[in-house]
Design a protein around this motif. Sequence first.
Motif, PDB file in Angstrom:
ATOM      1  N   GLU A 172       2.513   4.237  10.002  1.00 42.30           N
ATOM      2  CA  GLU A 172       2.650   5.273   8.973  1.00 42.30           C
ATOM      3  C   GLU A 172       2.494   4.653   7.582  1.00 42.30           C
ATOM      4  O   GLU A 172       1.800   5.206   6.720  1.00 42.30           O
ATOM      5  N   ILE A 173       3.116   3.491   7.399  1.00 37.97           N
ATOM      6  CA  ILE A 173       3.016   2.803   6.106  1.00 37.97           C
ATOM      7  C   ILE A 173       1.572   2.354   5.862  1.00 37.97           C
ATOM      8  O   ILE A 173       1.039   2.515   4.760  1.00 37.97           O
ATOM      9  N   ASP A 202       2.836   9.849  -4.514  1.00 35.47           N
ATOM     10  CA  ASP A 202       2.784  10.817  -3.411  1.00 35.47           C
ATOM     11  C   ASP A 202       2.940  10.132  -2.057  1.00 35.47           C
ATOM     12  O   ASP A 202       3.609  10.663  -1.150  1.00 35.47           O
ATOM     13  N   GLN A 203       2.331   8.952  -1.900  1.00 39.63           N
ATOM     14  CA  GLN A 203       2.420   8.250  -0.617  1.00 39.63           C
ATOM     15  C   GLN A 203       3.841   7.723  -0.370  1.00 39.63           C
ATOM     16  O   GLN A 203       4.329   7.750   0.759  1.00 39.63           O
ATOM     17  N   LEU A 204       4.503   7.255  -1.403  1.00 40.44           N
ATOM     18  CA  LEU A 204       5.887   6.783  -1.249  1.00 40.44           C
ATOM     19  C   LEU A 204       6.802   7.940  -0.860  1.00 40.44           C
ATOM     20  O   LEU A 204       7.662   7.792   0.017  1.00 40.44           O
ATOM     21  N   VAL A 205       6.617   9.074  -1.497  1.00 38.41           N
ATOM     22  CA  VAL A 205       7.410  10.260  -1.150  1.00 38.41           C
ATOM     23  C   VAL A 205       7.112  10.676   0.287  1.00 38.41           C
ATOM     24  O   VAL A 205       8.013  11.049   1.045  1.00 38.41           O
ATOM     25  N   GLY A 206       5.827  10.594   0.675  1.00 40.63           N
ATOM     26  CA  GLY A 206       5.457  10.939   2.042  1.00 40.63           C
ATOM     27  C   GLY A 206       6.085  10.027   3.075  1.00 40.63           C
ATOM     28  O   GLY A 206       6.233  10.416   4.244  1.00 40.63           O
ATOM     29  N   ASN A 329      12.192  -1.830  -0.553  1.00 43.06           N
ATOM     30  CA  ASN A 329      11.591  -2.837  -1.441  1.00 43.06           C
ATOM     31  C   ASN A 329      10.432  -3.557  -0.761  1.00 43.06           C
ATOM     32  O   ASN A 329       9.438  -3.891  -1.409  1.00 43.06           O
ATOM     33  N   ALA A 330      10.564  -3.800   0.553  1.00 43.53           N
ATOM     34  CA  ALA A 330       9.475  -4.448   1.283  1.00 43.53           C
ATOM     35  C   ALA A 330       8.229  -3.555   1.288  1.00 43.53           C
ATOM     36  O   ALA A 330       7.097  -4.046   1.159  1.00 43.53           O
ATOM     37  N   ILE A 331       8.430  -2.244   1.428  1.00 41.52           N
ATOM     38  CA  ILE A 331       7.302  -1.309   1.385  1.00 41.52           C
ATOM     39  C   ILE A 331       6.675  -1.314  -0.008  1.00 41.52           C
ATOM     40  O   ILE A 331       5.445  -1.317  -0.157  1.00 41.52           O
ATOM     41  N   LEU A 332       7.509  -1.334  -1.036  1.00 38.62           N
ATOM     42  CA  LEU A 332       6.987  -1.395  -2.406  1.00 38.62           C
ATOM     43  C   LEU A 332       6.147  -2.651  -2.615  1.00 38.62           C
ATOM     44  O   LEU A 332       5.094  -2.597  -3.263  1.00 38.62           O
ATOM     45  N   PHE A 335       2.770  -2.056  -1.243  1.00 38.72           N
ATOM     46  CA  PHE A 335       1.993  -1.216  -2.153  1.00 38.72           C
ATOM     47  C   PHE A 335       1.518  -2.036  -3.347  1.00 38.72           C
ATOM     48  O   PHE A 335       0.419  -1.822  -3.864  1.00 38.72           O
ATOM     49  N   GLY A 336       2.347  -2.986  -3.784  1.00 31.65           N
ATOM     50  CA  GLY A 336       1.962  -3.823  -4.908  1.00 31.65           C
ATOM     51  C   GLY A 336       0.719  -4.640  -4.619  1.00 31.65           C
ATOM     52  O   GLY A 336      -0.174  -4.766  -5.468  1.00 31.65           O
ATOM     53  N   LYS A 337       0.632  -5.199  -3.419  1.00 35.29           N
ATOM     54  CA  LYS A 337      -0.541  -5.999  -3.057  1.00 35.29           C
ATOM     55  C   LYS A 337      -1.814  -5.145  -3.046  1.00 35.29           C
ATOM     56  O   LYS A 337      -2.878  -5.595  -3.485  1.00 35.29           O
ATOM     57  N   VAL A 338      -1.682  -3.923  -2.546  1.00 35.96           N
ATOM     58  CA  VAL A 338      -2.842  -3.022  -2.544  1.00 35.96           C
ATOM     59  C   VAL A 338      -3.186  -2.611  -3.969  1.00 35.96           C
ATOM     60  O   VAL A 338      -4.360  -2.535  -4.349  1.00 35.96           O
ATOM     61  N   PHE A 339      -2.151  -2.376  -4.785  1.00 37.64           N
ATOM     62  CA  PHE A 339      -2.412  -1.950  -6.151  1.00 37.64           C
ATOM     63  C   PHE A 339      -3.057  -3.062  -6.969  1.00 37.64           C
ATOM     64  O   PHE A 339      -3.806  -2.789  -7.909  1.00 37.64           O
ATOM     65  N   GLN A 340      -2.801  -4.313  -6.612  1.00 36.24           N
ATOM     66  CA  GLN A 340      -3.467  -5.414  -7.293  1.00 36.24           C
ATOM     67  C   GLN A 340      -4.979  -5.325  -7.080  1.00 36.24           C
ATOM     68  O   GLN A 340      -5.766  -5.571  -8.006  1.00 36.24           O
ATOM     69  N   GLN A 341      -5.391  -4.942  -5.867  1.00 35.48           N
ATOM     70  CA  GLN A 341      -6.815  -4.738  -5.594  1.00 35.48           C
ATOM     71  C   GLN A 341      -7.359  -3.583  -6.446  1.00 35.48           C
ATOM     72  O   GLN A 341      -8.475  -3.647  -6.968  1.00 35.48           O
ATOM     73  N   THR A 342      -6.545  -2.531  -6.581  1.00 32.31           N
ATOM     74  CA  THR A 342      -6.940  -1.388  -7.417  1.00 32.31           C
ATOM     75  C   THR A 342      -7.154  -1.835  -8.855  1.00 32.31           C
ATOM     76  O   THR A 342      -8.147  -1.463  -9.498  1.00 32.31           O
ATOM     77  N   TYR A 343      -6.239  -2.635  -9.362  1.00 29.01           N
ATOM     78  CA  TYR A 343      -6.337  -3.068 -10.753  1.00 29.01           C
ATOM     79  C   TYR A 343      -7.533  -3.995 -10.956  1.00 29.01           C
ATOM     80  O   TYR A 343      -8.187  -3.962 -11.998  1.00 29.01           O
TER      81      TYR A 343
END
Length: 440
Positions: A172-173, A202-206, A329-332, A335-343
């Motif tokens: 799911e994550i 939205d994904q975190l809320v989901g 926090n582990a899930i966050l 998300f941080g690693k993926v967001f680094q790719q986004t940035y």
Amino acid sequence: MSSNPTIIPQARDVYETFWESYLSGNLEAFADTIDDELSLIGTSESEISFGKDKGVALLKAQFDEVVGKAERRNRQVKEIPVGDQVLIIEFCDIYVLMESDWRFYARLRLSTLMRQSPQGWKVFQQHGSLPDQMVEGDETVAIERINKENTELRTAVNRRTVELEQKSRDLEIEAALERVRSRSMAMHKSEELAEMIQVVYDQLVGLNIPVEHAGFILDFKERDDMHIWLADHQQGVPSEITIPYFDSPHWNCFVEAKSKGEDFFANLLPFEVKNKFYKDLFKWIPELAEDAQRAIFSKPALAISTVLLDNVGLYIERYAETPFTAEENAILMRFGKVFQQTYTRFLDLQKAEAQARESQIQLALERVRARTMAMQHSDELQDAAILLFQQVKELGVQTGSCGFNIWNKNEKTATVWMSSAEGGLQSPFILPHTESAIYK
């Protein structure tokens, strides 16, 4: 039964502190919650202690096994007043951290007797037990272990079920992370980065993580302006705010974590500290409605977790007196690693846009140069002025006119050639340098 309605919440607060300090390894806080005559009987053969000192020694002996490696989940708690004391009964699932996965361990049953001392409510007696896996139904003893094989099989099935639930959670994550990746790869303009924080929120809320806000901070520089993109459940459209740095425990932790090269930090701002933080923050957000400000000031506390990346910080926050859990926090962090790719993609798009813009400018300049070099007569200068105006407008510069002055130093005047708003050329006129304060 006591008629004092306040004793149950008072005792419950100390009970929660007792467990939080035990699982986090806070010896001082743990010692402050237990009675001098503590009687503690745990689930293992060696987990027995009588007296406060031995209770603290027991926690110290269990540091490596418990601290950061055990959690209570699916809790059911009931408080029962018994005279001037309070009996607290709890049923919960124990999860343990195995390598990098949280796994179900056992069902735990707790009976805790709280009594009041001159120093406040204390844990006076506690007994914990695990269900006997060797019996079924109403049996008390598994005679001759007839059901041993079935019990072992059932235990294995239960554990496997929990493992499958964890795998399902991981899938799911990962599906949520993939939605962020897909939106990131679909970006065609750098300005679309603003939409990404809403996707992350939205994904975190989901994933059923209780998040009030999510945001990222771009191009962080120590004690400089904070450029923040923010998403929440109310607006639906991310908003950008710029906050000048101000002294606060949260920003100071941000600076300290960056200076140490850390990739994560978390804060829990209690009521007064939270309100001081927002009071300073709202000075820079004057458009926020007063009723919204009052609602925030009424919240009990603020929990914030932040992932620090190369050039951007990704954070989540909620109004609560408890921090985000280790799992959240582990899930966050993921998300941080993926967001680094986004940035990184954002920076690539920004660079490509800058190069394309520079090409547009150079092409416009070349058109003006070419027309200038093609002049055969001085009166063709007006054509160059018109072309200059057209090129400036095509580059998106908002201007009503464009032109040039030919300075006549001896006469202290200038001959002015200006285009009209429609793109044609006005008749040239003489402008004195000496009469107007502006032109002086």
